[in-house]
Design a protein around this motif. Structure first.
Motif, PDB file in Angstrom:
ATOM      1  N   GLU A  93       0.823  -1.210   0.000  1.00  0.00           N
ATOM      2  CA  GLU A  93       0.000   0.000   0.000  1.00  0.00           C
ATOM      3  C   GLU A  93       0.858   1.261   0.000  1.00  0.00           C
ATOM      4  O   GLU A  93       0.458   2.288  -0.551  1.00  0.00           O
ATOM      5  N   LEU A  94       2.048   1.179   0.615  1.00  0.00           N
ATOM      6  CA  LEU A  94       2.944   2.340   0.626  1.00  0.00           C
ATOM      7  C   LEU A  94       3.644   2.526  -0.716  1.00  0.00           C
ATOM      8  O   LEU A  94       3.951   3.655  -1.112  1.00  0.00           O
ATOM      9  N   ARG A  95       3.916   1.428  -1.401  1.00  0.00           N
ATOM     10  CA  ARG A  95       4.712   1.520  -2.629  1.00  0.00           C
ATOM     11  C   ARG A  95       3.971   2.283  -3.724  1.00  0.00           C
ATOM     12  O   ARG A  95       4.578   3.069  -4.466  1.00  0.00           O
TER      13      ARG A  95
ATOM     14  N   ILE B 111       4.428   9.692  -6.107  1.00  0.00           N
ATOM     15  CA  ILE B 111       5.130  10.894  -5.614  1.00  0.00           C
ATOM     16  C   ILE B 111       6.429  11.098  -6.359  1.00  0.00           C
ATOM     17  O   ILE B 111       6.765  12.216  -6.798  1.00  0.00           O
ATOM     18  N   LEU B 112       7.211  10.033  -6.542  1.00  0.00           N
ATOM     19  CA  LEU B 112       8.495  10.163  -7.238  1.00  0.00           C
ATOM     20  C   LEU B 112       8.308  10.564  -8.700  1.00  0.00           C
ATOM     21  O   LEU B 112       9.096  11.350  -9.261  1.00  0.00           O
TER      22      LEU B 112
ATOM     23  N   GLU C  41      12.997  14.206  -2.912  1.00  0.00           N
ATOM     24  CA  GLU C  41      13.203  13.091  -3.852  1.00  0.00           C
ATOM     25  C   GLU C  41      14.152  12.053  -3.271  1.00  0.00           C
ATOM     26  O   GLU C  41      13.912  10.840  -3.368  1.00  0.00           O
ATOM     27  N   ARG C  42      15.220  12.528  -2.636  1.00  0.00           N
ATOM     28  CA  ARG C  42      16.201  11.581  -2.080  1.00  0.00           C
ATOM     29  C   ARG C  42      15.585  10.725  -0.976  1.00  0.00           C
ATOM     30  O   ARG C  42      15.782   9.510  -0.917  1.00  0.00           O
ATOM     31  N   ASN C  43      14.839  11.344  -0.084  1.00  0.00           N
ATOM     32  CA  ASN C  43      14.211  10.582   1.003  1.00  0.00           C
ATOM     33  C   ASN C  43      13.076   9.693   0.499  1.00  0.00           C
ATOM     34  O   ASN C  43      12.833   8.610   1.053  1.00  0.00           O
ATOM     35  N   SER C  44      12.397  10.139  -0.561  1.00  0.00           N
ATOM     36  CA  SER C  44      11.357   9.292  -1.144  1.00  0.00           C
ATOM     37  C   SER C  44      11.963   8.050  -1.769  1.00  0.00           C
ATOM     38  O   SER C  44      11.421   6.941  -1.655  1.00  0.00           O
ATOM     39  N   ASN C  45      13.095   8.213  -2.456  1.00  0.00           N
ATOM     40  CA  ASN C  45      13.790   7.062  -3.027  1.00  0.00           C
ATOM     41  C   ASN C  45      14.268   6.099  -1.926  1.00  0.00           C
ATOM     42  O   ASN C  45      14.199   4.879  -2.077  1.00  0.00           O
ATOM     43  N   ARG C  46      14.753   6.675  -0.820  1.00  0.00           N
ATOM     44  CA  ARG C  46      15.193   5.835   0.294  1.00  0.00           C
ATOM     45  C   ARG C  46      14.016   5.053   0.870  1.00  0.00           C
ATOM     46  O   ARG C  46      14.134   3.858   1.172  1.00  0.00           O
ATOM     47  N   LEU C  47      12.898   5.714   1.006  1.00  0.00           N
ATOM     48  CA  LEU C  47      11.716   5.044   1.525  1.00  0.00           C
ATOM     49  C   LEU C  47      11.225   3.959   0.563  1.00  0.00           C
ATOM     50  O   LEU C  47      10.809   2.878   0.973  1.00  0.00           O
ATOM     51  N   LEU C  48      11.311   4.242  -0.746  1.00  0.00           N
ATOM     52  CA  LEU C  48      10.908   3.240  -1.734  1.00  0.00           C
ATOM     53  C   LEU C  48      11.833   2.025  -1.678  1.00  0.00           C
ATOM     54  O   LEU C  48      11.381   0.880  -1.803  1.00  0.00           O
TER      55      LEU C  48
END
Length: 554
Positions: free
Chosen positions: A341-343, A349-350, A373-380
């Motif tokens: 669900e988070l992905r 968002i990315l 963007e950097r933190n979103s990529n880390r979360l992904l």
């Protein structure tokens, strides 16, 4: 020479005799009956050849004494008296023999002295032996002294030879009796020790049975023929059909770890252990799909006879893990659901961030959006790792071994991670990497190397160092990754391969991670037939060693 059964040679008291009363009374009766039978035989001969002799008062007194002694032996409870009172009987017998010998000297009744002499020597020890020899000698001499005729060669037999023979018989009987007594004493001690050992063994067996019946895991022992010799209550409750079929479990169908594939009957752990096989932690599910199902881990061990090292059966241990596996499955399902669900929103968002960053933006806005963007990529990446771990937990890990140059794989991994190392000025030294061939799954091995090397860079210090070395050692390839990072404490090191574990030093830092990578990496290496080990000192760095055989397990 006939030996009569005689009680122990001790000069015991009435109390000690009471404890062996039946044996003492029986021995007295048998010894006296033997003498009484001999006297009765003599009387029969006299009645046949010289009936007039029986009316002689000396003969009559001798016969009466013999039969009175026999009656006393039968009627008196000798075990209630001091043992020395029994001596009255053989002494009375010797007096009776003397009287019979005086009346009928020509019949050679002196041989009857052997019976009381043997009795006294056997039953009363050295005192009885001396008494028997003395009385027999005096009786022989008295017989010669009473006869009016002069001493002749035949008298020499009564004066010297008969006492000498009786002395030898008495001494031999005494020695033999002492030897028998010592042997009986030794046998009683050995029997007592054996009885104590038997009682102790029974006690320990009972204690072990009670302990095994208390535990919640099942234990069953098969002998070398596959017959059940012991099964505790937990095993009976979990697996036994009923008492009529003790050698077959009650479950008609047993499923493998995937819960859907049934075991063939000969491959079921119960029957494998019954055949003498050894195995570890075989997971089975019982109960048909849609019904109440139970899971058991089963382990079998072969037993060895300590005397000759031969096979002596097996022990099968089973423990129910239904609750634990259902909890793990529920956790993995929850994590997979949440991660999935988070992905989806993260991907959206990315995508929109990339579109925004491609446009002309004010100088003060671009850095903030790049951080997003950097933190979103880390979360992904974190969500992707969690989903990957969840998928691997739900199905067995598979590898596809092919010939591969592991050195090239290591160099490619190091090259892909160099930008991340440069961000923190970490030196990655690959001079120790050699080109070596092996048979392995290149994708999985790249996954292992990426994880280990990225950890060495991620948890390093600024201006740190990572040294890589790959060499062949016999039939194995050894990859060593050594860093100068923050390390991990000895207390936390055993937990390193647990899912979602992160050390205290990492949790207190700004370094992000899922705590999944090392467990997955070790599982992949072990699937190849190798192992992954970690040595670390808090504050001094970490060394990870990966060993794989030159030909991977399939």
């Amino acid at each position: 020479m006939k030996r009569t059964p005689i009680p122990d040679q001790d000069h015991g008291t009435a109390a000690s005799s009471d404890r062996r009363g039946p044996q003492i009374n029986r021995s007295v009766i048998l010894s006296q009956l033997l003498f009484g039978s001999a006297v009765l035989s003599v009387l029969t001969l006299i009645q046949w050849f010289a009936p007039g002799r029986l009316t002689d008062h000396v003969m009559f007194i001798g016969v009466v004494l013999a039969f009175v002694a026999t009656g006393a032996a039968l009627l008196v409870p000798w075990n209630r008296f001091d043992k020395r009172w029994i001596m009255i009987l053989p002494v009375t017998d010797m007096v009776a023999i003397l009287l019979l010998r005086i009346e009928t000297p020509e019949m050679g009744l002196g041989v009857l002295w052997f019976l009381p002499v043997i009795w006294l020597s056997t039953y009363f020890g050295l005192t009885g032996t001396i008494t028997a020899v003395a009385l027999a000698t005096l009786g022989s001499w008295a017989t010669v002294a009473i006869e009016p005729s002069a001493i002749t060669l035949s008298s020499f037999t009564l004066l010297v030879l008969l006492p000498l023979v009786l002395s030898i018989v008495a001494a031999s009987t005494h020695i033999s009796s002492r030897r028998d007594h010592a042997q009986r004493t030794l046998m009683r001690k050995q029997a007592s020790l054996l009885n104590e050992a038997f009682v102790s063994a029974r006690h320990h067996e009972q204690l072990l049975t009670e302990v095994l019946n208390t535990v919640t895991f099942g234990v069953v022992r098969f002998d070398r023929d596959g017959v059940i010799t012991f099964a505790n209550s937990a095993h009976t409750r979990m697996h036994d059909r009923d008492s009529a079929l003790p050698d077959r479990p009650r479950h008609e169908v047993v499923y493998q770890a995937d819960r859907t594939t049934p075991f063939r009957e000969e491959e079921r752990p119960f029957f494998r252990s019954q055949r003498g096989e050894a195995f570890d932690d075989v997971l089975i599910w019982v109960g048909n799909p849609g019904e109440d199902r139970h899971a058991y881990f089963m382990t079998s061990r072969r037993l060895v006879d300590a005397r000759d090292g031969s096979f002596d059966g097996t022990i099968l241990v089973s423990g129910e893990v239904t609750t634990e596996l259902n909890a793990i499955s529920a956790r993995d399902d929850l994590i997979a659901s949440v991660s999935h669900e988070l992905r989806t929103p993260l991907t959206s968002i990315l995508g929109y961030l990339e579109l925004v960053l491609d446009d002309d933006l004010p100088d003060h806005a671009r850095p903030s959006l790049e951080i997003v963007e950097r933190n979103s990529n880390r979360l992904l990446d974190l969500v992707t790792e969690i989903l990957s771990a969840s998928r691997q937990a739900s199905k067995p890990l598979e590898i596809t071994p092919v010939p591969v140059d592991l050195g090239t794989t290591v160099l490619q991994s190091a090259e892909s991670l160099l930008p991340r190392a440069r961000e923190r000025d970490v030196v990655v030294d690959t001079s120790g990497v050699r080109n070596v061939l092996t048979v392995a799954d290149p994708f999985r091995m790249r996954q292992v190397i990426d994880n280990v090397l990225s950890n060495a860079i991620k948890y390093n210090v600024d201006h740190g160092r990572v040294d890589l070395a790959l060499r062949q050692q016999g039939e194995e390839l050894v990859l060593t990754v050594r860093d100068t990072g923050i390390g991990i404490s000895g207390e936390e090191l055993p937990k390193l391969f647990e899912h979602f574990f992160r050390s205290a030093a990492v949790r207190n830092s700004a370094v992000h991670g899922s705590g999944l990578g090392m467990g997955i990496a070790r599982e992949i290496v072990r699937k190849h037939g190798g192992d992954l080990t970690v040595e670390s000192t808090l504050g001094s760095g970490t060394t990870v060693t990966v060993t794989v055989p030159t030909r991977a397990a399939t």
